[in-house]
Design an enzyme around this catalytic site. Structure first.
Site, PDB file in Angstrom:
ATOM      1  N   HIS A 103      15.629 -49.732 -33.085  1.00 25.30           N
ATOM      2  CA  HIS A 103      15.436 -51.103 -32.596  1.00 25.30           C
ATOM      3  C   HIS A 103      13.975 -51.548 -32.680  1.00 25.30           C
ATOM      4  CE1 HIS A 103      14.269 -48.413 -29.460  1.00 25.30           C
ATOM      5  NE2 HIS A 103      13.688 -49.412 -28.811  1.00 25.30           N
ATOM      6  N   ASP A 104      13.085 -50.670 -33.139  1.00 27.30           N
ATOM      7  CA  ASP A 104      11.664 -51.019 -33.252  1.00 27.30           C
ATOM      8  C   ASP A 104      11.227 -51.216 -34.704  1.00 27.30           C
ATOM      9  OD1 ASP A 104      11.313 -50.746 -30.478  1.00 27.30           O
ATOM     10  OD2 ASP A 104      10.769 -48.639 -30.634  1.00 27.30           O
ATOM     11  N   ASP A 153      19.211 -43.849 -22.807  1.00 29.32           N
ATOM     12  CA  ASP A 153      17.784 -44.041 -22.983  1.00 29.32           C
ATOM     13  C   ASP A 153      17.131 -43.842 -21.617  1.00 29.32           C
ATOM     14  OD1 ASP A 153      15.385 -44.912 -24.274  1.00 29.32           O
ATOM     15  OD2 ASP A 153      16.597 -46.233 -25.518  1.00 29.32           O
ATOM     16  N   GLU A 205      11.074 -39.598 -27.908  1.00 32.24           N
ATOM     17  CA  GLU A 205      10.405 -40.499 -28.855  1.00 32.24           C
ATOM     18  C   GLU A 205       8.902 -40.275 -28.710  1.00 32.24           C
ATOM     19  OE1 GLU A 205       9.432 -45.164 -29.743  1.00 32.24           O
ATOM     20  OE2 GLU A 205       9.415 -44.311 -27.741  1.00 32.24           O
ATOM     21  N   ASP A 265      11.873 -42.228 -23.790  1.00 30.45           N
ATOM     22  CA  ASP A 265      10.997 -43.238 -24.361  1.00 30.45           C
ATOM     23  C   ASP A 265       9.530 -42.779 -24.283  1.00 30.45           C
ATOM     24  OD1 ASP A 265      11.056 -46.184 -25.167  1.00 30.45           O
ATOM     25  OD2 ASP A 265       9.635 -46.287 -23.518  1.00 30.45           O
TER      26      ASP A 265
HETATM   27  C1  GLC Z   1       9.404 -47.375 -27.083  1.00 29.61           C
HETATM   28  C2  GLC Z   1      10.605 -48.261 -27.291  1.00 29.61           C
HETATM   29  C3  GLC Z   1      10.145 -49.665 -27.460  1.00 29.61           C
HETATM   30  C4  GLC Z   1       9.431 -50.085 -26.189  1.00 29.61           C
HETATM   31  C5  GLC Z   1       8.304 -49.129 -25.844  1.00 29.61           C
HETATM   32  C6  GLC Z   1       7.841 -49.314 -24.425  1.00 29.61           C
HETATM   33  O1  GLC Z   1       8.585 -47.345 -28.184  1.00 29.61           O
HETATM   34  O2  GLC Z   1      11.347 -47.798 -28.385  1.00 29.61           O
HETATM   35  O3  GLC Z   1      11.207 -50.542 -27.733  1.00 29.61           O
HETATM   36  O4  GLC Z   1       8.911 -51.365 -26.359  1.00 29.61           O
HETATM   37  O5  GLC Z   1       8.702 -47.786 -25.940  1.00 29.61           O
HETATM   38  O6  GLC Z   1       8.819 -48.902 -23.524  1.00 29.61           O
END
Ligand code: GLC
Length: 558
Positions: free
Chosen positions: A330-331, A98, A257, A203
């Site tokens: 995980h979200d 990540d 992402e 991310d």
């Molecule tokens: C992404 C991650 C999340 C995090 C956010 C800020 O969406 O998946 O878990 O809180 O970014 O880094």
């Protein structure tokens, strides 16, 4: 040289906090992960994405990094990581790290330096602006909001300056306009690539580039500021640079992402010719049971919206780039608890059905730990049982609007990220075998007595074994990898159906997205197809129709 290994890959995501705690201190760790690599490989996956393992003060549980070149103590040491990498590679498992580079922790040395003096070169690593004085009151520089509620600006001590943070106030946004910042990022990527990691998950990547100069967002957007910080004007340029100076120099793979990207930008991020990213996550289909992606604000499931979000990128990216297939991470809450599914009666059916109709589409499948045994949401009783800061922020926000606590909590419970973050359920011993009894960092889901790996593997109706069959089917038939996806009967509000076709082999995937028996007329050319996968015993037929049981999915081959 870059190969396309990711096209045949199946990725398993590990959230290290909660996977396995080998030293019984309450936190999952690398040693714990190593002890389960055979379990992961045997599922049929070929790569692992590790949520952040780096040093972090954990305001956002690892997504606020304070040292990009070191492993956090609670997970182990760099030596442990090197062994993890080696053990993964021994098993032909690729390693995806990540990379949280939209922001750093405010405990990162760069940020500390930046605040230490007005002349520090590190000030320009971040986005620091003077506030506005209105009626003698110091206000933030703009009206932008953080994705985690409240102003996206935090005042620096008692000065008139603020720094930008699109997430927690402990996550300061980096200034990607500064070439030094990009050099640092490139160095970090190369550090891990040299070590032998096989790829990254970026991310919230489509927030790297912002619109300058910063101004108030007057567009009437629900989350103020997004036109300034989503899909910014230099996004494509920045990604190309990372590719040229790091990613493209290795046989690496990157998945970005994205936060609600425009269709055009999304297409351009993954278009192979553009040399930006290999894939991105599209979450449009996961907005089909909530309002505009705000997980907490649920609405009745809309299958047509799901299908539109699911099939859209498969169509646009085909032959041009590559796609990903996702239901959980995980979200997100657990998939069997979403989409108006009757989990109580049909957990096995829904878990296997969702996997079938999702993972046989065009793209690289992503499985989130526990999904392969059909783990369900945790029955949190109150907000204090939840560790995710976002659950607390939203709860406080709702209370500030005088929403009754009980109602507010019911919303939080629907969408909480905490559901995915409770410890993995290995068996029915103390703490589900996550550790030897030390209180875990995040409470257990009491359902572990019934739902755990050991029990699942012993069961006649094992979700894990079904996944094995599914992934084997996918792997052995190139149509599922390279074939074109053609959707059928889009308007049908209970059925999801599509075909995959490649070099003369043709498959038809059909599933009943409801708890009612549903008849469906399979297109003629597939009607006499051989059943290669079925999550029920047998297939009921009535004339030209198949009659699908609740959440039944079938794959036919002609
Ligand atoms: C992404 C991650 C999340 C995090 C956010 C800020 O969406 O998946 O878990 O809180 O970014 O880094």
């Amino acid at each position: 040289m870059k190969t396309d290994w990711y096209k045949n890959a199946v990725v398993y995501q590990i959230y290290p906090f909660s996977f396995l705690d080998s030293n019984n201190d309450g936190w999952g760790d690398i040693e714990g992960i190593i002890s389960k690599l055979d379990y992961i490989r045997d599922l049929g996956v070929t790569a692992i994405w590790f949520s952040p393992l780096y040093k972090s003060p954990d305001y956002d549980y690892g997504y606020d990094i304070s040292d990009y070149r070191d492993i956090d103590e609670k997970f182990g040491t760099m030596k442990d990581f090197d062994r993890l990498l080696e053990e993964c590679h021994k098993r032909d498992l690729k390693v995806i790290m990540d990379m949280v580079i939209n922001h750093t922790s405010t405990e990162h040395p760069w940020f500390k330096e930046a605040l230490s003096s007005k002349d520090s070169p590190y000030r320009d690593y971040y986005l620091i602006r003077k506030g506005k004085t209105v009626n003698d009151k110091l206000l933030p520089p703009t009206n932008w909001q953080s994705s985690f509620t409240g102003s996206a600006w935090e005042r620096i001590g008692d000065t008139d300056e603020f720094y930008l943070h699109l997430f927690c106030k402990e996550q300061a946004d980096l200034n990607w306009e500064n070439p030094k910042v990009r050099e640092e990022v490139i160095d970090i990527l190369n550090f891990w690539l040299k070590k032998g990691v096989d790829g990254f998950r970026f991310d919230v990547f489509n927030m790297f580039s912002k619109v300058h100069p910063f101004e108030d967002d007057l567009s009437g957007n629900f989350q103020k500021g997004t036109p300034f910080y989503v899909d910014g004007p230099r996004m494509h340029e920045f990604l190309k640079e990372l590719n040229e100076k790091a990613l493209g120099l290795y046989d690496s793979y990157t998945v970005g992402e994205s936060y609600r990207p425009s269709e055009e930008d999304a297409y351009n991020y993954v278009r192979k010719e553009n040399k930006e990213l290999d894939t991105i996550f599209n979450f449009a289909h996961l907005e089909s049971d909530n309002i505009a992606g705000m997980k907490f604000f649920w609405k009745p499931f809309d299958l047509l919206q799901f299908k539109k979000g699911f099939f859209g990128p498969q169509k646009t990216y085909f032959k041009e780039g590559w796609n990903t297939l996702v239901l959980e991470n995980h979200d997100c809450p657990r998939c069997v608890n979403r989409f108006s599914i009757d989990t109580k009666h049909y957990r096995y059916e829904a878990a296997t059905f969702l996997a079938t109709v999702t993972f046989l589409g065009f793209g690289t499948p992503y499985i989130y730990m526990g999904q392969e045994i059909g783990m369900i949401n945790a029955p949190f009783r109150n907000i204090d049982e939840m560790k995710d800061p976002v659950s607390h922020f939203i709860f406080d926000l709702m209370k500030s609007y005088h929403m009754p606590k009980k109602l507010a909590f019911s919303f939080i419970k629907y969408g909480a990220r905490d559901h995915a973050r409770v410890p993995m359920q290995w068996d029915d011993s103390v703490n589900a075998g996550f550790n030897k009894g030390h209180e875990p960092w995040q409470c257990m889901n009491p359902a572990y007595k019934q739902i755990n790996v050991k029990k699942d593997l012993e069961s006649e109706r094992s979700v894990y074994r079904y996944y094995q069959k599914l992934l084997k089917t996918r792997k052995e038939n190139d149509a599922f990898i390279y074939g074109e996806t053609k959707e059928y009967d889009h308007e049908n509000r209970r059925i999801i159906a599509y075909s995959r076709e490649y070099e003369g082999s043709r498959y038809f995937v059909v599933g009943n997205f409801s708890k009612k028996e549903t008849g469906y007329e399979v297109p003629e050319e597939f009607r006499n197809g051989e059943i290669v996968l079925n999550n029920y015993d047998g297939l009921k037929k009535e004339g030209n129709k198949v009659v699908l049981h609740p959440y039944q999915s079938v794959v036919l081959k002609v």
